[in-house]
Motif scaffolding. Structure first.
Motif, PDB file in Angstrom:
ATOM      1  N   ILE A 147      47.167  57.141  55.015  1.00  0.00           N
ATOM      2  CA  ILE A 147      47.641  55.812  54.596  1.00  0.00           C
ATOM      3  C   ILE A 147      47.609  55.677  53.077  1.00  0.00           C
ATOM      4  N   THR A 148      46.551  56.182  52.448  1.00  0.00           N
ATOM      5  CA  THR A 148      46.459  56.063  50.981  1.00  0.00           C
ATOM      6  C   THR A 148      47.498  56.925  50.267  1.00  0.00           C
TER       7      THR A 148
ATOM      8  N   LEU B 186      46.872  45.989  56.886  1.00  0.00           N
ATOM      9  CA  LEU B 186      45.572  46.611  56.642  1.00  0.00           C
ATOM     10  C   LEU B 186      44.589  45.540  56.208  1.00  0.00           C
TER      11      LEU B 186
ATOM     12  N   PHE C  28      40.945  44.990  54.245  1.00  0.00           N
ATOM     13  CA  PHE C  28      40.027  45.661  53.331  1.00  0.00           C
ATOM     14  C   PHE C  28      38.688  44.941  53.350  1.00  0.00           C
TER      15      PHE C  28
ATOM     16  N   TYR D 253      35.368  43.335  51.177  1.00  0.00           N
ATOM     17  CA  TYR D 253      35.447  42.329  50.123  1.00  0.00           C
ATOM     18  C   TYR D 253      35.689  42.928  48.748  1.00  0.00           C
ATOM     19  N   LEU D 254      35.312  44.201  48.554  1.00  0.00           N
ATOM     20  CA  LEU D 254      35.563  44.835  47.258  1.00  0.00           C
ATOM     21  C   LEU D 254      36.923  45.523  47.220  1.00  0.00           C
ATOM     22  N   GLY D 255      37.584  45.600  48.348  1.00  0.00           N
ATOM     23  CA  GLY D 255      38.900  46.242  48.397  1.00  0.00           C
ATOM     24  C   GLY D 255      38.824  47.754  48.346  1.00  0.00           C
TER      25      GLY D 255
ATOM     26  N   HIS E 213      56.129  43.421  34.944  1.00  0.00           N
ATOM     27  CA  HIS E 213      56.865  43.513  36.205  1.00  0.00           C
ATOM     28  C   HIS E 213      56.227  42.549  37.208  1.00  0.00           C
TER      29      HIS E 213
ATOM     30  N   LYS F  79      30.333  36.674  49.792  1.00  0.00           N
ATOM     31  CA  LYS F  79      31.259  37.665  49.243  1.00  0.00           C
ATOM     32  C   LYS F  79      32.625  37.025  49.030  1.00  0.00           C
ATOM     33  N   ALA F  80      33.382  37.535  48.086  1.00  0.00           N
ATOM     34  CA  ALA F  80      34.678  36.944  47.756  1.00  0.00           C
ATOM     35  C   ALA F  80      35.697  37.269  48.854  1.00  0.00           C
TER      36      ALA F  80
ATOM     37  N   ASN G  92      40.129  38.458  45.258  1.00  0.00           N
ATOM     38  CA  ASN G  92      39.394  39.720  45.180  1.00  0.00           C
ATOM     39  C   ASN G  92      40.328  40.937  45.110  1.00  0.00           C
TER      40      ASN G  92
ATOM     41  N   ASP H  95      48.314  45.212  36.276  1.00  0.00           N
ATOM     42  CA  ASP H  95      48.244  46.552  36.860  1.00  0.00           C
ATOM     43  C   ASP H  95      46.800  46.955  37.139  1.00  0.00           C
TER      44      ASP H  95
ATOM     45  N   GLN I 221      36.630  43.828  38.181  1.00  0.00           N
ATOM     46  CA  GLN I 221      36.092  43.195  39.380  1.00  0.00           C
ATOM     47  C   GLN I 221      34.575  43.052  39.274  1.00  0.00           C
ATOM     48  N   ALA I 222      34.092  41.877  39.646  1.00  0.00           N
ATOM     49  CA  ALA I 222      32.648  41.642  39.636  1.00  0.00           C
ATOM     50  C   ALA I 222      32.027  42.296  40.859  1.00  0.00           C
ATOM     51  N   LEU I 223      30.918  42.982  40.666  1.00  0.00           N
ATOM     52  CA  LEU I 223      30.221  43.607  41.792  1.00  0.00           C
ATOM     53  C   LEU I 223      29.018  42.773  42.226  1.00  0.00           C
TER      54      LEU I 223
ATOM     55  N   PRO J 181      30.614  38.400  44.569  1.00  0.00           N
ATOM     56  CA  PRO J 181      30.874  39.848  44.539  1.00  0.00           C
ATOM     57  C   PRO J 181      32.288  40.144  45.038  1.00  0.00           C
ATOM     58  N   GLY J 182      33.063  40.821  44.233  1.00  0.00           N
ATOM     59  CA  GLY J 182      34.440  41.145  44.592  1.00  0.00           C
ATOM     60  C   GLY J 182      35.476  40.364  43.811  1.00  0.00           C
TER      61      GLY J 182
ATOM     62  N   ARG K 296      33.459  46.551  37.542  1.00  0.00           N
ATOM     63  CA  ARG K 296      34.159  47.837  37.580  1.00  0.00           C
ATOM     64  C   ARG K 296      35.657  47.583  37.450  1.00  0.00           C
TER      65      ARG K 296
ATOM     66  N   ARG L 280      45.744  48.290  41.779  1.00  0.00           N
ATOM     67  CA  ARG L 280      46.369  47.552  42.877  1.00  0.00           C
ATOM     68  C   ARG L 280      46.059  48.219  44.214  1.00  0.00           C
ATOM     69  N   ARG L 281      46.098  47.423  45.271  1.00  0.00           N
ATOM     70  CA  ARG L 281      45.820  47.946  46.607  1.00  0.00           C
ATOM     71  C   ARG L 281      47.037  48.656  47.184  1.00  0.00           C
ATOM     72  N   VAL L 282      46.812  49.381  48.276  1.00  0.00           N
ATOM     73  CA  VAL L 282      47.894  50.079  48.975  1.00  0.00           C
ATOM     74  C   VAL L 282      48.860  49.052  49.563  1.00  0.00           C
TER      75      VAL L 282
END
Lengths: 220, 141
Positions: free
Chosen positions: A55-56, A80, A82, A84-86, A127, B23-24, B28, B34, B38-40, B102-103, B133, B137-139
């Motif tokens: 998937i990634t 999907l 995730f 909380y931290l993604g 963008h 938790k967030a 998050n 781009d 992020q806060a941990l 967090p997050g 950290r 972007r996410r998948v």
């Protein structure tokens, strides 16, 4: 997307709920659900390492093989979840598909080339739209769409409607006026720009609906 | 109080402390730029910390890229003066803070390379009272 469709092995899970899902994740499994095509939804467990690895990399279509049955089913990753931290994928939604189906998918955009407009002082590439929604055949799903920005001068804009889709059979579902690439020249900022956004107003904000002293006297 | 960013209008002058350890679930992920910081950990992020982070990033980037600040200090935090007995009502507002869980993504950057973003966020993270950290972007599905 690669031409090869990867196979995912899955086990049906009878117990559902957050507690059981947590145990599955601790054991190296990925809770998922398969639905669609007029059949009942089935809760399954995938192998996290195998599924997340594909998937990634941008894979969206898989061949699913349930333990204890020879039946193979093509599925599309629909959603999907995730943590909380993604960082980790904690759940996947898979939709049953046939390879002749047309599906709606979100495809990320990739800007290629060096825009000459970025050499202008204060120019940056923005963008706002980072992914496009397409309707296309399952067999033609692109992992990403490349946008050539090598001819963009300062102030130039590329809209979603101007993006060349990889195949003619693909239909764009996103708003055609969405800005996918824009070379913006930022306004000139004074030398003290680092401090310019600070508000110089009083330290206490106005309280909505609070009576002022003058009004109090009138009322009294 | 120094003139940091605070709300222009509020409905109530002071508010309760409220629960912090969650938790967030919103804000998050990287939504505008781009890369994001992020806060941990969770905290009440003071308005002066947010401002210090913004200044640090802009000083490093020198007008390159676009910085998005994803948190706003809308929570008034009151504090009693030193050597004051308890009681006599709630104290005056001491500072304004953003509720960070967090997050939570605190800052985002667009229009810069990953290397430049890393350098900028390293400097911003030094101004934050919590561990942070850099994330991308996410998948997309």
């Amino acid at each position: 997307m690669s031409d090869e469709t990867h196979t995912l092995k899955a086990q049906a899970r009878e117990r559902t709920g957050s507690r059981y899902c947590k145990r599955i994740r601790e054991a190296g499994g990925l809770p998922a659900i398969v639905y669609g095509h007029g059949k009942d939804p089935v809760s399954i467990t995938l192998d996290t390492k195998e599924a997340v690895g594909h998937i990634t990399k941008g894979e969206k279509v898989f061949e699913l093989v349930l333990d204890g049955s020879d039946a193979r089913q093509h599925v599309l990753v629909k959603d999907l979840q995730f943590d909380y931290l993604g960082t980790n994928i904690v759940h996947a939604d898979l939709a049953r598909i046939e390879l002749t189906d047309r599906v709606d998918v979100m495809v990320p955009l990739r800007l290629v080339g060096d825009a000459p407009g970025l050499k202008t002082a204060g120019a940056i590439m923005t963008h706002p739209v980072a992914e496009l929604e397409l309707n296309c055949l399952v067999t033609n799903l692109p992992s990403f769409i490349e946008i050539d920005v090598s001819k963009m001068q300062a102030g130039d804009v590329i809209h979603a409607g101007e993006v060349q889709l990889p195949k003619d059979t693909m239909k764009l579902l996103s708003d055609e006026d969405g800005v996918v690439a824009h070379v913006v020249v930022q306004a000139e900022v004074p030398d003290e720009g680092e401090e310019s956004e600070v508000t110089d107003e009083g330290a206490t904000p106005e309280v909505v609906g609070e009576k002022k002293d003058d009004e109090d006297e009138k009322d009294g | 109080m120094p003139p940091y960013k605070i709300p222009k209008r509020v409905k109530h002058r002071k508010e309760f402390r409220r629960v912090r350890d969650r938790k967030a679930t919103k804000g998050n992920y990287v939504a505008f730029g781009d890369f994001g910081l992020q806060a941990l950990e969770g905290c009440w992020l003071k308005s002066n910390c947010i401002e210090a982070g913004r200044v640090a990033a802009q000083h490093y980037l020198k007008r390159e890229g676009k910085l998005f600040i994803r948190v706003f200090p809308d929570k008034p935090v009151s504090k009693k003066p030193l050597e004051t007995r308890m009681g006599k009502g709630k104290a005056d507002v001491d500072y304004w803070a953003a509720r960070v869980k967090p997050g939570t993504v605190l800052f985002e950057l667009a229009g810069v390379s990953e290397e430049r973003a890393k350098g900028a966020f390293h400097r911003v993270a030094m101004k934050m009272p919590i561990r942070c950290r850099m994330v991308g972007r996410r998948v997309t599905v």
